[in-house]
Structures are given as C-alpha cells and as structure tokens.
Design a protein around this motif. Sequence first.
Motif, PDB file in Angstrom:
ATOM      1  N   ALA A  32      17.589 -25.610  23.743  1.00  8.36           N
ATOM      2  CA  ALA A  32      17.588 -26.452  22.409  1.00  8.36           C
ATOM      3  C   ALA A  32      16.447 -27.346  22.232  1.00  8.36           C
ATOM      4  O   ALA A  32      16.084 -27.670  21.153  1.00  8.36           O
ATOM      5  CB  ALA A  32      18.780 -27.354  22.539  1.00  8.36           C
ATOM      6  N   GLY A  33      15.330 -27.281  23.233  1.00  3.49           N
ATOM      7  CA  GLY A  33      14.327 -28.176  23.246  1.00  3.49           C
ATOM      8  C   GLY A  33      12.995 -27.292  22.936  1.00  3.49           C
ATOM      9  O   GLY A  33      11.897 -27.904  22.518  1.00  3.49           O
ATOM     10  N   ILE A  34      13.225 -25.972  22.600  1.00  2.00           N
ATOM     11  CA  ILE A  34      11.868 -25.174  22.194  1.00  2.00           C
ATOM     12  C   ILE A  34      11.155 -25.722  20.952  1.00  2.00           C
ATOM     13  O   ILE A  34      12.053 -25.830  19.928  1.00  2.00           O
ATOM     14  CB  ILE A  34      12.363 -23.573  22.051  1.00  2.00           C
ATOM     15  N   ASP A  35       9.857 -25.921  21.156  1.00  2.00           N
ATOM     16  CA  ASP A  35       9.186 -26.265  19.825  1.00  2.00           C
ATOM     17  C   ASP A  35       8.509 -25.030  19.376  1.00  2.00           C
ATOM     18  O   ASP A  35       7.728 -24.359  20.092  1.00  2.00           O
ATOM     19  CB  ASP A  35       8.026 -27.165  20.138  1.00  2.00           C
ATOM     20  N   ARG A  36       9.010 -24.404  18.638  1.00  4.09           N
ATOM     21  CA  ARG A  36       8.778 -22.945  18.096  1.00  4.09           C
ATOM     22  C   ARG A  36       7.142 -22.897  17.390  1.00  4.09           C
ATOM     23  O   ARG A  36       6.552 -21.754  17.495  1.00  4.09           O
ATOM     24  CB  ARG A  36       9.791 -22.444  17.079  1.00  4.09           C
ATOM     25  N   ARG A  37       6.731 -23.780  16.722  1.00  2.00           N
ATOM     26  CA  ARG A  37       5.380 -23.994  16.208  1.00  2.00           C
ATOM     27  C   ARG A  37       4.334 -23.734  17.515  1.00  2.00           C
ATOM     28  O   ARG A  37       3.560 -23.164  17.472  1.00  2.00           O
ATOM     29  CB  ARG A  37       4.832 -25.266  15.352  1.00  2.00           C
TER      30      ARG A  37
END
Length: 244
Positions: free
Chosen positions: A65-70
């Motif tokens: 849930a914590g993934i920063d996609r940018r």
Amino acid sequence: MGIERALLFLSLALLAEVAGTVGGFGSSVFFVPIANFFFDFESVLGITALFHLASNLSKLGLFRAGIDRRLLVRLGVPSVLFAILGGLAGTLVETAWLERLLAVFLIGLSGWLLWRPAATFAPTTSNAVVAGALSGGMAGLVGTGGAVRGLALAAFDLPKEVFVATSAAIDMGIDLSRAVVYWRNGYIHADDLAWIPLLAVVALAGTWLGRRVLRRVPQASFRRIALLLVFAIGWVTLLGVALG
C-alpha cells in the motif's frame, strides 16, 4: 557445508533480512558480506539476486500500500537499466576501486545528513534518476546497491512505509534483470540452487519480523536509523576492501 555452518549462515541471513527491513533498503547490503564468508564471489552474486527476489516479494506483499508510483518510475527505470549494464560489465571491470569509492560516498553523505538532520533533497526527476543509476549500477557490479538507494530515499525524507515499499518494488526490477545477467555469466550454479527454498523461508520470516519492529519505530527516528545503517555500511565496506 556442514549442518552447523549452514545453520549459522541461515541465522545470519535472517538477521540481515530483519535489519534490511527496519533500515528500509533491503537485505543485500548486509547479506553480501555475510555470504562472502561462506561462498565464492560468483556464487555470492547469484545467490544474493535470488534471495533478494524472495525478500522483495515478501516486502511487496506486506508493504504494497505504500508504493509511490511516480518515484518508482523515476528512480526504478534507471536502476534496472544500470543494473543490467553493471552486471554485463562485472566480468570486465576491477570492482575493488569502485567499492572504495562507494564506501567514501556513503560515509560522506550519510555523515553530513546525520550532522544536519534538517537537510533534505527534493525527490525531483533529476535527483531520482541519478540515485537510480548509481544504485542500479553498483548492484550489477558488486552485488549491492541498496545502500545508495536507501541514502537517496532517506535524503528525500519519505514516510517509512513509502520508503520500504518503493525500495522493494525498485529492487524487484533490479533483481529480475541481474538474475538473468548472472545466469548468462554463469554465476548461478546448480549446487547453489538448493539454498533458494531455505532462503525464501528466511526472507519471509525476516520481513515479517522486521515489519513488527518497524511499526514501533517513530517516523522521526526511522530516517536516523536508515542513515546510521548506511554510515556503518560505508565503514564496513571500506574496511572489507582494505583487508581484502
């Protein structure tokens, strides 16, 4: 390898996984120097890549849930590309001087950030691309680039869940790419594959334990822990090269 020696190796691998999870940037920075005491250099590279795949799968399952996609794209794409290039160049380049340079870089920048705790770097595209290229290249060349990526993510002052999840997602791409390259280079030996199921269990257990520890660590302390670990890794790397 005898049973006692094998149990010692697996126990140390478990500690490396817990520390890598709490530090936020993966276990390879701890696992590689441990594995060097038990295997030859080529086997260390191959086993580390496969162990890290299991490790990052565990982290993605627990921290997804914590993934920063940018940031994942801006830092991850150059990481993967340079990991491939580093892996291909590993048979051509003398890596000892690169390890010295890496150690000095880690010590210098982490020490400065510890001395100036309010200092941060904006997670701009240029900063992320440079950090990704450095971490991926070192991962391909010497088997571990997590400390560079951890230093960058600590400098960006990311929340701990974002830090761990984004680092693991980037690592997954690096490990997949360098595992293929190491297989091509002949670094993954048939007799080493027997360790993979055991190390997969160790990776899952270590990530779970590390997550429980991490939940108790305040955000303000997390960045300092990550930087202290990077600072220590720099000195250990420098000492290892000097003694080697």
